[in-house]
Design an enzyme around this catalytic site. Structure first.
Site, PDB file in Angstrom:
ATOM      1  N   HIS A 121      42.676 -37.250 -64.923  1.00 30.84           N
ATOM      2  CA  HIS A 121      41.638 -37.430 -63.897  1.00 30.84           C
ATOM      3  C   HIS A 121      41.554 -36.156 -63.060  1.00 30.84           C
ATOM      4  CE1 HIS A 121      40.380 -38.793 -59.748  1.00 30.84           C
ATOM      5  NE2 HIS A 121      39.378 -39.225 -60.490  1.00 30.84           N
ATOM      6  N   HIS A 167      35.506 -30.533 -57.080  1.00 30.23           N
ATOM      7  CA  HIS A 167      35.519 -31.918 -56.606  1.00 30.23           C
ATOM      8  C   HIS A 167      34.524 -32.007 -55.460  1.00 30.23           C
ATOM      9  CE1 HIS A 167      36.837 -35.898 -56.228  1.00 30.23           C
ATOM     10  NE2 HIS A 167      37.793 -35.746 -55.311  1.00 30.23           N
TER      11      HIS A 167
END
Length: 973
Positions: A121, A167
């Site tokens: 992830h 991100h």
């Protein structure tokens, strides 16, 4: 021994340290399996069979134990093992609780949805989810640890003209997309050839999606797998997807539709900058892209998506709807899963039998922590996505799960999760299947891996062990040992019982800590082991650090026993059906047979005990019969192109003063001769076979009957069921022993071989140089313009297998000291790791008169059938003959249809036909090779005179005569 710790400035504390010695229970066990304090090979075999559960172990297994720890000076004395040596073996890596082989042994031909996949992830982050650095380093590290799903978040850069990895909505830095793709390409198949899935969290406009599509195509090229999930009922299998990279994301259409909805709801806040200071969705601003251009860009991007992804924003029923015509992937967070499985667990299991589910950590895990992966696994979720940069128990469990199946990154789901009739519900209470008994004896190695004051400043550590089961809720439990006070070598002697209802999904974990009364306990190592692969017996459990890296020395000595024994530990291939043909050994004869069968449309499985193709001996001379075999197998032209055609022989005496004789070969196919590198030939043959035909690190330990079939037991516990078993496993053939063959006879002669590379060319031309005399036969043969193969055989007792390479090289140079300097330079410039020495062996020809070359549905070929001395250069050549003839005889039998009994009879007759064709040819070659070697290396005065004056030309003609053999084509005429 006294250990002293300083206290303040002027005081010290002294402790009497226990010696590193076996606990009493281990001593008693040794006494039970030894006599007079010594354990023989037979005693050790009895121990590994009865205590360690190695039911099919033989003397070869015991010898492997000796070889693996022979560097311990205490290990054996005159073939016996004493207590300390036995204790060293128990603590060695050889005695691992998991299979030593890193071989994939699960069925890899099922649809992708039938596997748990090692999933990452935010794979680009180095730390937390808020302000850590983005980099390619964690991507590389993950792939090299076996992770097979990499996630990249794609956002437009500040200027809106390129995609970058970051991100979004946080203070984390960004990373260049091309660097990330390059890292994936270069490391994707470092651990195994099974596919890598790249999941893209896509926040890009169509024009940037088009750029990304071109970037993906340019970077991955042929690796990129394109799969139309719209027209396929099941995902492909990992076996079909070897060496492929799959892109998984939402199709562009979903993105465009979602943007229309978002734009209608947009407020001024939507146009503000994100946490990282970049303009969000700037492509929707001043410069609008025409609709046609948007659509064309999106189409190119969409075509690269192998696995279409979706989310669960619609109702639950729609989310778990299984379309029988179109498998799909959904992405959900851990909270969604925890809520749904309370009432709809069986529905999730049903959905995951055909579709993929990816679970990702909830957004509040800003510290990159992880959740319990078993919530997903026990409901069939394939992609339980973890923050690999985080540490802790949950990550250790994830690492433990993917130590299974050779660490390849894919673990086959147990049958209970794939049963469509009786859906598995982890919340239901199930009956106990087995009880795992774990006894922790002792541990060691911390004194070598940690400084003296690492755990306690003023005393030795106080170790205790926590042990538990991770699995379904009914099985999950943990215990701890007592604390061993002030000991670097603690002894616990405590046993724990774990009652297991679903052992197929369970893992056993260990965590060692140093007890501290007034502070947090210090970490001293951890590990997690998958129960389906756990070996019973007393085992050395190697400990790892917080990140999962193994310590060099720290280990626990633990015993594992299942009551009753678990049948799931033995992984059979019956799920794939019975195999037609299993070939043991991926040498010349084994691969030739497999290629011959493949050309006839017959699939086989080749088992190779090593982890790669072995080119022992480096090279060999090929003659007419070898080229006929290679033509039948379809590899002759490729091999010809890489090796020079030899023009003739130069034969001379090894001492000076004797003129050399030269013989040129006629320009005819009957005299075609080349020195072929074994590695080139083996790779050429292997390239002709379908992927997955060769199974490496697969050592056969036992063969048993099962009606018309043979059951082949491997050292990792796998059992293969086959219609035909072919032994091409060399001079110490396991299959040959099953047929009743004795060990080959050992001669007094040694063979030393080497391969030398000359970057600027060797200058020897294209001739075979051979020298003999004084008990020596030596040859120097060019393979190509830059490579020379050389050998020396000698009647010698002063060298043995323990002799160092430097001594061997010196020995060869001494024997050829009178040869020309350019000849000696070949040996002088040979790398030490490019030399090999072995004792020459042969099969006594009279043994073949009554031996079972073939029996029932089992036969042998190559060196397993006819090991011979190398004096007429026919070992490798005749092995290829075997392969072609055996494939032809088997092809006739296998392809014919009929009942099982009829098929068995045809196979038996086909193998008898093969044995009849090869018996007298093998006897002739073995006898001739031994005789020629005896004459050439004789040191007798009269024999030397006879050989030099009369026999040299005769021996040359004899060698060529034996090579004039045509094995024929694969199709019978």
């Amino acid at each position: 021994m006294i250990v002293t710790f300083k206290v303040c400035f002027c005081c010290s504390r002294s402790f009497k340290e226990k010696k590193r010695q076996p606990p009493g229970s281990i001593k008693r066990l040794f006494e039970a399996y030894s006599r007079n304090g010594k354990m023989s090979s037979d005693d050790l075999l009895r121990f590994v069979s009865e205590v360690q559960g190695e039911e099919h172990a033989g003397m070869d297994y015991v010898q492997d134990i000796f070889n693996s720890v022979k560097h311990h000076n205490v290990f054996h004395i005159h073939g016996f093992v004493h207590l300390n040596a036995f204790y060293r073996y128990l603590f060695s890596d050889t005695n691992s609780p998991l299979p030593l082989s890193r071989q994939v042994h699960h069925d890899m031909k099922a649809p992708l949805a039938h596997y748990f996949v090692y999933t990452g992830h935010n794979s680009y982050l180095t730390g937390n989810q808020v302000n850590s650095r983005s980099s390619v380093e964690p991507i590389v590290q993950s792939l090299r640890k076996g992770v097979k799903v990499i996630e990249l978040d794609l956002w437009p850069n500040p200027s809106g003209n390129a995609a970058e990895v970051r991100h979004g909505g946080t203070l984390t830095s960004h990373e260049d997309l091309q660097k990330c793709l390059n890292a994936i390409k270069e490391n994707a198949f470092h651990v195994s050839d099974y596919p890598v899935i790249v999941t893209l969290e896509d926040h890009l406009p169509p024009n940037l999606q088009g750029k990304v599509a071109k970037m993906l195509t340019r970077t991955f090229r042929g690796m990129l797998f394109r799969f139309d999930s719209e027209s396929c009922k099941h995902f492909p299998s990992p076996e079909e997807l070897k060496k492929k990279i799959l892109i998984s994301t939402k199709p562009p259409k979903e993105y465009l539709e979602s943007q229309v909805i978002q734009s209608s709801r947009r407020t001024p806040v939507d146009r503000t900058t994100s946490w990282s200071g970049t303009t969000n969705m700037s492509w929707r601003g001043e410069k609008k892209i025409p609709e046609e251009e948007e659509e064309s860009e999106a189409v190119g991007y969409r075509d690269l998506i192998a696995i279409h992804a979706g989310n669960c924003k619609s109702g639950l029923e729609d989310c778990l709807r299984d379309d029988p015509e179109k498998p799909r992937r959904i992405s959900v967070n851990e909270q969604w899963v925890e809520n749904v499985v309370r009432t709809r667990g069986s529905d999730v299991v049903r959905f995951t039998q055909r579709n993929l589910v990816r679970i990702y950590p909830k957004g509040t895990r800003v510290d990159s922590s992880n959740y319990d992966p078993h919530v997903g696994w026990t409901h069939g979720a394939q992609m339980v996505a973890f923050n690999m940069q985080g540490h802790g128990k949950q990550l250790w469990i994830m690492q433990g799960m993917f130590r299974a199946n050779g660490g390849c990154g894919y673990v086959k789901k147990p049958r209970i999760l794939l049963d469509t009739q009786r859906l598995f519900d982890p919340c239901k209470s199930l009956p106990i299947k087995t009880t795992l008994k774990v006894k922790i004896f002792t541990g060691e190695g911390w004194d070598l891996d940690f400084p003296q004051t690492h755990f306690d400043q003023y005393s030795p550590p106080d170790f205790f062990v926590k042990i538990g089961i991770a699995g379904v809720p009914r099985d999950t439990v943990s215990y701890r040992t007592e604390t061993a006070v002030d000991q670097w070598f603690p002894i616990w002697k405590q046993e724990f019982l774990f009652q297991l209802s679903v052992p197929e999904l369970a893992l056993v974990w260990f965590r060692v800590q140093d007890y501290d009364n007034d502070t947090h306990n210090d970490f001293a190592g951890q590990t997690c082991l998958p129960l389906p692969e756990l070996k019973s017996g007393i085992r050395a459990v190697r400990l790892h650090d917080r990140a999962g890296k193994p310590y060099k020395n720290s280990r626990l000595l633990v015993s594992f026993y299942f009551d009753p024994p678990c049948t799931f530990l033995k992984i059979t291939m019956e799920e794939q059906g019975t195999l037609d043909i299993v070939i043991v050994g991926a040498g010349i004869s084994g691969l030739s047979t497999a290629v011959g069968l493949h050309r006839l449309g017959i699939r086989s499985m080749v088992l190779e005990s090593s982890d790669k193709l072995r080119a022992t001996g480096f090279a060999f001379t090929t003659w007419f019969n070898a080229w006929k075999a290679m033509e039948a197998l379809g590899v002759s032209q490729h091999v010809r192109d890489l090796h020079d055609l030899l023009q003739g022989w130069v034969v001379g005496h090894i001492s000076p003063g004797n003129p050399s004789k030269e013989m040129l070969f006629p320009k005819s196919e009957e005299y075609e001769s080349r020195c072929v590198q074994r590695k080139v030939l083996l790779e050429a043959l292997a390239d002709e076979l379908p992927q997955g035909t060769i199974r490496f690190s697969s050592k056969v330990v036992h063969i048993e009957l099962s009606g018309y079939y043979k059951m082949v037991h491997l050292s990792d516990g796998t059992i293969l069921k086959t219609k035909v078993l072919v032994g091409c496993d060399g001079v110490n053939s396991v299959v040959g022993k099953w047929l009743g063959f004795k060990n080959p006879a050992t001669t007094s002669r040694l063979a030393i071989r080497g391969l030398t590379h000359f970057p600027q060319g060797h200058g020897f031309g294209k001739k075979f140089f051979q020298f003999y005399g004084n008990g020596v036969r030596s040859g120097f043969i060019p393979c190509d313009h830059n490579t020379v193969y050389w050998f020396l055989t000698h009647t010698c007792t002063e060298l043995d297998e323990e002799t160092s390479p430097e001594t061997i090289k010196e020995f060869v140079l001494n024997k050829i000291k009178d040869l020309p300097d350019n000849i000696k330079s070949v040996v002088e410039t040979t790398d030490l790791d490019s030399m090999v020495m072995s004792r020459l062996k042969y099969r006594p020809p009279w043994e073949l008169l009554w031996a079972n070359i073939a029996k029932d549905n089992v036969c042998v070929a190559g060196d397993a059938l006819h090991p011979m001395t190398p004096d007429i250069g026919q070992g490798g050549c005749s092995a290829m003959e075997d392969g072609v003839i055996l494939a032809r005889c088997l092809g006739e039998a296998i392809k014919a249809k009929g009942e099982t009994g009829e098929c068995y009879k045809r196979i038996e007759q086909g193998l008898k036909k093969y044995a009849g064709e090869r018996k007298w040819r093998s006897i002739d070659l073995i006898t001739t090779a031994y005789t020629v070697g005896f004459i050439q290396q004789s040191t007798g005065k009269w024999m030397n005179l006879l050989r030099d004056k009369f026999l040299s030309s005769f021996l040359s003609r004899l060698l060529l005569k034996k090579s004039h053999f045509d094995c024929g084509s694969l199709v019978p005429t």
